[in-house]
Design a protein around this motif. Structure first.
Motif: not given
Length: 329
Positions: A138-166
């Motif tokens: 729901p947080f992702l929905f609220v944040f990205f629903r009215n923002r450009p798609v490029k923001w979401l694609l950038a977030f996917w790239v930023l999620s990669l180092p986050v995904a290595m944290l575990p």
């Protein structure tokens, strides 16, 4: 709304990958890498499908603020827990393996990965990840629903180092390892409505992506393969037209409808038929397995899943009405 037949096929393929990755292990002394990869791929496809469908569900709710979060969480609790609780209780009371009450509690609440407790059934490994990801959607929905798609694609790239944290900090943060996979479905949601390509490309793209993953991915240690295939699916789904093949659509819809039961029940039933009943003739073992594999998902859906989904929807609506009346007062 996204093309339903395409999503039915996606979910059906996901659960069949998981099912046959388990079925084809029978009689093998060791698990083959390609069967492990097949099962993992099925779960990754589930993650893409789940996040896409849930983002669409949030969009259809036509509510905002705390009501959006409450409705979503109530709906998910009534959707995922009743059948998994039924399975866990059946294993606890009917299996000959000893389980502690703490293990029972964590399997009932789907917190095994947080408590480092044993899984009472192997397919339960992915459900805690889904539950934890539900909190974020729901947080992702609220944040990205009215923002450009490029923001979401950038977030996917930023999620990669986050995904290595575990791997660096704690396995308890394991849901973050699959954040890019769930984001594949979120990307598909934000790109929806762009159908330009013929429908026959959808099963072809799904087959090619799956084949490349199965043949070339070292899936036990290579999370990049999992993230990549989910991104590819998320980028392809919005561009293809709806499948219009009646037989394929019908079969996909049926398999998708009972997919949760198929996912949960296949592993315990294999253990029952080929371990507990190891002295039986193979033809009897296989016959019993396939009969139960049809019967239990069917009964589970109509006696537990569907009634609880309806109950959750009714309870959610009562809560929403009560909240609106209180606000109005």
């Amino acid at each position: 709304m996204m093309n339903k037949p395409n999503l039915d096929l996606l979910r059906a393929v996901a659960v069949l990958f998981v099912l046959f990755s388990h079925v084809l292990r029978i009689g093998q002394p060791q698990q083959s890498p390609i069967l492990y990869a097949m099962g993992q791929l099925g779960v990754m496809i589930f993650f893409v499908h789940t996040s896409l469908v849930l983002m669409q569900s949030l969009e259809r709710q036509q509510v905002s603020g705390s009501a959006l979060f409450k409705r979503f969480y109530i709906q998910r609790i009534f959707r995922i827990y009743p059948l998994s609780i039924t399975l866990v209780l059946a294993i606890f009371f009917l299996s000959d393996q000893h389980w502690t009450y703490y293990e029972l509690f964590t399997n009932l609440t789907l917190t095994q990965n947080l408590a480092y407790t044993r899984l009472m059934s192997d397919p339960l490994w992915s459900l805690p990840l889904e539950v934890q990801m539900y909190f974020m959607l729901p947080f992702l929905f609220v944040f990205f629903r009215n923002r450009p798609v490029k923001w979401l694609l950038a977030f996917w790239v930023l999620s990669l180092p986050v995904a290595m944290l575990p791997q660096l900090l704690s396995p308890r943060m394991g849901v973050l390892s699959y954040l890019p996979c769930f984001l594949g479905g979120v990307i598909a949601w934000r790109l929806q409505g762009r159908e330009r390509l013929p429908a026959w490309l959808w099963p072809l793209a799904l087959a090619v992506a799956s084949l490349v993953y199965l043949l070339f991915a070292d899936t036990r240690s290579n999370y990049f393969a999992r993230w990549s295939v989910c991104l590819v699916l998320g980028l392809v789904i919005p561009w293809v037209h709806q499948l219009s093949t009646p037989v394929l659509n019908y079969v996909s819809k049926i398999v998708a409808k009972y997919s949760y039961g198929i996912y949960l029940f296949n592993y315990p039933l294999l253990a029952l038929c080929f371990d507990t009943l190891a002295s039986w003739q193979p033809v009897l073992q296989w016959s019993l397995f396939w009969v139960l594999m049809v019967a239990l998902p069917y009964l589970g859906y109509h006696l537990i899943e569907h009634p609880m989904i309806k109950l959750g929807a009714a309870w959610r609506e009562r809560k929403t009405v009560a909240a609106s009346q209180l606000t109005g007062a």
